[in-house]
Design an enzyme around this catalytic site. Structure first.
Site, PDB file in Angstrom:
ATOM      1  N   TYR A 216       0.867  -1.090  -0.166  1.00 28.60           N
ATOM      2  CA  TYR A 216       0.121   0.100  -0.009  1.00 28.60           C
ATOM      3  C   TYR A 216       0.944   1.083  -0.113  1.00 28.60           C
ATOM      4  CZ  TYR A 216      -3.586  -3.445   1.340  1.00 28.60           C
ATOM      5  OH  TYR A 216      -4.401  -4.307   1.294  1.00 28.60           O
ATOM      6  N   ARG A 230      -3.707   5.353   3.970  1.00 29.69           N
ATOM      7  CA  ARG A 230      -5.034   4.846   4.533  1.00 29.69           C
ATOM      8  C   ARG A 230      -5.885   5.330   3.434  1.00 29.69           C
ATOM      9  NH1 ARG A 230      -6.184   5.654  11.214  1.00 29.69           N
ATOM     10  NH2 ARG A 230      -4.162   4.161  11.570  1.00 29.69           N
ATOM     11  N   CYS A 247      -6.368  -5.928  -7.591  1.00 30.78           N
ATOM     12  CA  CYS A 247      -5.989  -5.462  -6.129  1.00 30.78           C
ATOM     13  C   CYS A 247      -5.549  -6.360  -5.370  1.00 30.78           C
ATOM     14  CB  CYS A 247      -7.124  -4.784  -5.384  1.00 30.78           C
ATOM     15  SG  CYS A 247      -8.718  -5.964  -5.750  1.00 30.78           S
ATOM     16  N   SER A 253       3.367  -4.198   3.646  1.00 28.19           N
ATOM     17  CA  SER A 253       4.908  -3.849   3.596  1.00 28.19           C
ATOM     18  C   SER A 253       5.716  -4.806   4.391  1.00 28.19           C
ATOM     19  CB  SER A 253       5.543  -2.559   3.995  1.00 28.19           C
ATOM     20  OG  SER A 253       4.852  -2.257   5.238  1.00 28.19           O
TER      21      SER A 253
END
Length: 280
Positions: A216, A230, A247, A253
């Protein structure tokens, strides 16, 4: 129910078992006993479906491999820099993305005819809804008893549209999506409906190459908004077109496989299937 779908259910059960017991490194015998198949049959079914053996999949699940993938931040950045988002070649399939205008977005689909169908696919049951301008929804589920909930979700997303079930009309789309990769003449079109920010995030997702993973944080960084992780995660969770807008290629991470709108187990199945198809 097709044999392919039955095998997906068997492999999904095996994937869940291996994921839950990764640290214990379960043997093929233990896995076969859990799934209810002989070791030989399980090895054959798993390898035919995923392209790799259960042991290789267990190795794929390790955080170390995922972290190695996440070090390739430049892959996404380079793809975005080359303009792969939008109407160009977005990933393995030739996909043309068209966005609804603000006026069309506010109209909630008024005047739009949507045909949809459900079929047993490579990753479970799949609903595809399509308009003359492209696919507007793609969703996966495990049991036909969930069909009502999936259709309700489609109705909520397009409350003013004319929805019609037509298995034959979308059969060609199913075939095109799941027939494999690499046919440049078979262009798929998708119709996106969302805020300007969501559209940008979804286009960034389509720039992630087949077999690659991103975090992300990397998505947000590549978009030039590193402090909006976020918001990026929220936009990813609102993706309406599973698989084609990948997606499932976004993980934490730390290397852990985070939750997925259509099931974390299905996400792992998609990733291992892509990894098996990707040359090392």
């Amino acid at each position: 129910m097709t044999e392919q779908h039955i095998n997906y259910q068997r492999v999904a059960k095996a994937i869940h078992y291996l994921s839950e017991r990764q640290a214990a490194q379960p043997s093929l015998a233990e896995l076969a006993n859990h799934v209810g198949l002989s070791e030989f049959h399980l090895q054959r079914v798993f390898s035919e479906w995923a392209g790799i053996s259960p042991k290789q999949f267990l190795q794929f699940l390790t955080k170390e491999r995922a972290k190695q993938q996440l070090r390739k931040a430049s892959v996404l950045e380079a793809a975005l820099a080359c303009g792969l988002s939008g109407s160009g070649r977005l990933h393995d399939l030739m996909i043309k993305a068209e966005c609804m205008t603000p006026g069309e977005y506010r109209s909630l689909g008024a005047g739009l005819q949507i045909v949809y169908g459900i079929q047993a696919s490579l990753f479970g049951y799949c609903l595809i809804a399509s308009t003359q301008r492209g696919i507007c929804k793609m969703a996966f589920f495990d049991d036909l008893g969930e069909e009502g909930a999936v259709l309700h979700e489609l109705q909520q997303e397009w409350p003013a549209a004319d929805l019609q079930r037509d298995q034959q009309a979308v059969a060609g789309v199913f075939t095109q999506v799941f027939s494999g990769r690499g046919d440049p003449s078979a262009q798929l079109r998708i119709l996106l409906k969302g805020s300007e920010f969501q559209l940008k995030v979804w286009e960034a997702l389509m720039a992630i190459p087949h077999g690659e993973l991103c975090s992300y944080q990397q998505i947000a960084g590549a978009m030039g908004i590193p402090s909006s992780v976020r918001a990026v995660a929220s936009a990813i969770a609102r993706n309406h077109v599973a698989y084609l807008i990948p997606c499932h290629r976004v993980i934490r991470s730390t290397g852990e496989f985070s939750q997925y709108r259509w099931g974390a187990q299905r996400k792992q199945a998609m990733l291992v299937h892509e990894a098996a198809q990707t040359p090392i």
